[in-house]
Design an enzyme around this catalytic site. Structure first.
Site, PDB file in Angstrom:
ATOM      1  N   ARG A   8       0.864  -1.176   0.000  1.00 41.03           N
ATOM      2  CA  ARG A   8       0.000   0.000   0.000  1.00 41.03           C
ATOM      3  C   ARG A   8       0.904   1.229   0.000  1.00 41.03           C
ATOM      4  NH1 ARG A   8      -4.151  -0.480   4.836  1.00 41.03           N
ATOM      5  NH2 ARG A   8      -4.966   1.448   3.931  1.00 41.03           N
ATOM      6  N   HIS A   9       0.357   2.351  -0.420  1.00 42.13           N
ATOM      7  CA  HIS A   9       1.048   3.629  -0.272  1.00 42.13           C
ATOM      8  C   HIS A   9       1.349   3.862   1.208  1.00 42.13           C
ATOM      9  CE1 HIS A   9      -2.731   5.099   1.318  1.00 42.13           C
ATOM     10  NE2 HIS A   9      -3.319   4.463   0.319  1.00 42.13           N
ATOM     11  N   ASN A  15      -5.755   8.813   5.737  1.00 42.75           N
ATOM     12  CA  ASN A  15      -5.652   7.687   6.669  1.00 42.75           C
ATOM     13  C   ASN A  15      -5.629   8.209   8.103  1.00 42.75           C
ATOM     14  OD1 ASN A  15      -3.312   5.873   4.540  1.00 42.75           O
ATOM     15  ND2 ASN A  15      -5.521   5.614   4.680  1.00 42.75           N
ATOM     16  N   ARG A  59      -0.845   9.721  -3.511  1.00 42.84           N
ATOM     17  CA  ARG A  59      -0.219   8.987  -2.412  1.00 42.84           C
ATOM     18  C   ARG A  59       0.608   7.794  -2.892  1.00 42.84           C
ATOM     19  NH1 ARG A  59      -5.807   8.606  -2.348  1.00 42.84           N
ATOM     20  NH2 ARG A  59      -6.859   6.616  -1.968  1.00 42.84           N
ATOM     21  N   GLU A  79      -7.898   3.531  -6.308  1.00 43.40           N
ATOM     22  CA  GLU A  79      -8.679   2.893  -5.235  1.00 43.40           C
ATOM     23  C   GLU A  79     -10.151   2.745  -5.612  1.00 43.40           C
ATOM     24  OE1 GLU A  79      -9.032   0.796  -3.229  1.00 43.40           O
ATOM     25  OE2 GLU A  79      -8.590   1.426  -1.171  1.00 43.40           O
ATOM     26  N   HIS A 144      -3.474   0.380  -3.350  1.00 43.49           N
ATOM     27  CA  HIS A 144      -4.470   0.771  -2.346  1.00 43.49           C
ATOM     28  C   HIS A 144      -5.085  -0.491  -1.737  1.00 43.49           C
ATOM     29  CE1 HIS A 144      -4.424   4.908  -3.944  1.00 43.49           C
ATOM     30  NE2 HIS A 144      -4.233   4.311  -5.105  1.00 43.49           N
TER      31      HIS A 144
END
Ligand code: F6P
Length: 192
Positions: A8-9, A15, A59, A79, A144
């Protein structure tokens, strides 16, 4: 044998705020991950060639920025589209659309956000990505949560109903090495 790496980023501003979707930048912790990632990947892959795939969202591009490899951005890796819920927290969604939240709990794989996508939609969207992945050598995907769940489920042959609950933590690289049957897996978590 070739390997497919998933990450994931790094942690994003959304987040931190508990908001879904959007196109926010990395948080300071997320930036630390971006800076630590090249050493982890280079130690692992050595001299072998690698290509990095990101989505078109900031991101993932930011997370990949220090990696010394060829990069490709894929719109198909963006995403899961949360439609009208994009940019909201889960509590705000529960308040605004209580029936939708209940339906999502009932059947998370098939639940489609108003004006957005379901996991089933994303699985279909991943078909060209998977076709290309199957033809390539070593690939690192900076992606994502929902997207990586779909790709991970494909390589491990996991059932659809379990797919939306697969744990893909932040700041962790998942290395899959396809075998004749199934895949070997290793996970590396950076202490950030
Ligand atoms: O919260 C991060 C995120 O990637 C959101 O953008 C996305 O909607 C969500 O996770 C997907 O996870 P879940 O389907 O469990 O809500």
């Amino acid at each position: 044998p070739r390997s497919i790496f998933f990450s994931r980023h790094g942690e994003s501003q959304y987040n931190v705020e508990g908001k879904i979707g959007g196109d926010s930048l990395l948080s300071p912790r997320g930036m630390q991950y971006a800076k630590a990632l090249p050493a982890l990947i280079t130690d692992n892959i050595g001299e072998k060639p690698l290509t990095v795939w990101t989505s078109t969202l900031k991101r993932t591009i930011q997370t990949a920025q220090y990696l010394p490899y060829t990069k490709l951005t894929w719109k198909s890796l963006d995403e899961l589209d949360a439609g009208v819920c994009d940019g909201m927290t889960y509590e705000e969604i529960e308040q605004a659309y209580p029936d939708d939240s209940a339906n999502r709990d009932e059947d998370k794989f098939n639940y489609r956000y108003r004006g957005g996508e379901s996991y089933r939609d994303v699985v279909v969207r991943m078909e060209p990505v998977i076709m290309e992945l199957e033809r390539q050598e070593n690939i690192l995907i900076i992606g994502h949560q929902a997207i990586l769940r779909c790709l991970y489920a494909y390589f491990h042959h996991l059932p659809q109903a379990d797919l939306p609950y697969i744990k893909i933590p932040l700041h962790t690289v998942i290395k899959l090495t396809p075998k004749a049957y199934g895949c070997d897996e290793e996970r590396y978590t950076l202490p950030i």
